[in-house]
Design a protein around this motif. Structure first.
Motif, PDB file in Angstrom:
ATOM      1  N   PHE A 107      -9.251 -47.802 -46.217  1.00  0.00           N
ATOM      2  CA  PHE A 107      -8.955 -49.116 -45.955  1.00  0.00           C
ATOM      3  C   PHE A 107      -9.720 -49.801 -47.258  1.00  0.00           C
ATOM      4  O   PHE A 107      -8.864 -51.000 -47.313  1.00  0.00           O
ATOM      5  N   ARG A 108     -10.693 -49.502 -47.686  1.00  0.00           N
ATOM      6  CA  ARG A 108     -11.232 -50.224 -48.898  1.00  0.00           C
ATOM      7  C   ARG A 108     -10.475 -50.265 -49.867  1.00  0.00           C
ATOM      8  O   ARG A 108     -10.384 -51.312 -50.794  1.00  0.00           O
TER       9      ARG A 108
ATOM     10  N   SER B 258      -6.087 -54.306 -36.778  1.00  0.00           N
ATOM     11  CA  SER B 258      -5.949 -55.098 -37.702  1.00  0.00           C
ATOM     12  C   SER B 258      -4.785 -55.364 -38.405  1.00  0.00           C
ATOM     13  O   SER B 258      -4.459 -56.390 -39.327  1.00  0.00           O
ATOM     14  N   GLN B 259      -3.901 -54.382 -38.286  1.00  0.00           N
ATOM     15  CA  GLN B 259      -2.473 -54.615 -38.672  1.00  0.00           C
ATOM     16  C   GLN B 259      -1.637 -55.630 -38.073  1.00  0.00           C
ATOM     17  O   GLN B 259      -1.673 -55.745 -37.164  1.00  0.00           O
TER      18      GLN B 259
ATOM     19  N   ASP C 226      -9.397 -50.908 -37.400  1.00  0.00           N
ATOM     20  CA  ASP C 226      -8.474 -50.746 -38.566  1.00  0.00           C
ATOM     21  C   ASP C 226      -7.007 -50.974 -38.178  1.00  0.00           C
ATOM     22  O   ASP C 226      -6.140 -51.478 -38.544  1.00  0.00           O
TER      23      ASP C 226
ATOM     24  N   SER D  16      -5.313 -55.201 -52.969  1.00  0.00           N
ATOM     25  CA  SER D  16      -4.099 -55.835 -51.951  1.00  0.00           C
ATOM     26  C   SER D  16      -2.847 -56.003 -52.805  1.00  0.00           C
ATOM     27  O   SER D  16      -1.761 -56.172 -52.257  1.00  0.00           O
TER      28      SER D  16
ATOM     29  N   ARG E 152      -7.125 -50.171 -50.238  1.00  0.00           N
ATOM     30  CA  ARG E 152      -5.977 -50.955 -49.702  1.00  0.00           C
ATOM     31  C   ARG E 152      -6.658 -52.408 -49.965  1.00  0.00           C
ATOM     32  O   ARG E 152      -5.829 -53.486 -50.530  1.00  0.00           O
ATOM     33  N   SER E 153      -7.722 -52.710 -49.219  1.00  0.00           N
ATOM     34  CA  SER E 153      -8.078 -54.137 -49.500  1.00  0.00           C
ATOM     35  C   SER E 153      -8.617 -54.571 -50.855  1.00  0.00           C
ATOM     36  O   SER E 153      -8.358 -55.772 -51.222  1.00  0.00           O
ATOM     37  N   ASP E 154      -9.187 -53.734 -51.705  1.00  0.00           N
ATOM     38  CA  ASP E 154      -9.703 -53.980 -53.103  1.00  0.00           C
ATOM     39  C   ASP E 154      -8.600 -54.265 -53.878  1.00  0.00           C
ATOM     40  O   ASP E 154      -8.850 -54.777 -55.046  1.00  0.00           O
TER      41      ASP E 154
END
Length: 200
Positions: free
Chosen positions: A147-148, A46-47, A43, A154, A150-152
């Motif tokens: 993380f989910r 990946s930034q 995680d 975005s 943020r990605s869901d």
């Protein structure tokens, strides 16, 4: 992590995120010391920028147990001037007003013990700034769930924050109270009075 260590990292968050290169030695060291999990390392890595990698690490560290801060200091071998500065700050102790007197805003016990509605959580999400990830981490939301969120969502910070708060409420059930929210707001240096508008 001790509250004073957490407060120290928060106080120096901008400075640290501008100076540290965490990918080189810091993240590998913390993984080797079992402070970070593999998914947390992925995680962080990946930034897109060094600054964001450091901010992500600083968001994760407070939830990684009592060894996390000492291990973080030991990981700063290549940044000894930063380590020395942090240790000096610790020796000086907290400054005036660091004991929480500034959070004098009081709520009746009946409000403190209630579980906030989704509508109230949505209003809170609209008022939280960049500290929202700190708040959710302090509430116990796992990094993977964060993380989910943020990605869901975005394209919508409000949506990401609300998703995290609703998950917290579902996970904690009857213990997901206003009082618990206030504790995490304090831990993230957000004044609890942001809840005043939300609850009235």
């Amino acid at each position: 992590m001790d509250p004073e260590h957490r407060a120290l990292l928060r106080a120096h968050r901008l400075e640290l995120s501008g100076q540290l290169l965490v990918s080189e030695s810091i993240v590998p060291f913390l993984y080797q010391e079992n402070v970070l999990t593999l998914s947390q390392v992925e995680d962080i890595e990946s930034q897109p920028t060094n600054r964001q990698k450091t901010q992500r690490l600083l968001a994760v560290l407070p939830s990684r147990g009592p060894r996390a801060f000492d291990a973080f200091l030991r990981s700063l071998q290549d940044f000894s001037w930063i380590r020395d500065q942090l240790q000096l700050e610790l020796q000086k102790g907290p400054g005036p007003g660091a004991t929480g007197e500034s959070y004098a805003w009081q709520l009746p016990d009946s409000v403190l013990q209630k579980i906030p509605s989704d509508r109230e959580l949505s209003r809170l999400a609209a008022r939280l700034g960049s500290e929202w990830e700190w708040v959710l981490m302090d509430l116990g939301l796992p990094v993977e769930a964060l993380f989910r969120c943020r990605s869901d969502h975005s394209f919508s910070t409000h949506g990401a924050i609300l998703a995290g708060l609703v998950q917290w409420k579902q996970r904690e059930g009857k213990t997901a109270t206003v009082q618990r929210l206030i504790q995490s707001l304090k831990a993230a240096d957000v004044h609890p009075s942001v809840l005043q508008d939300v609850l009235t």
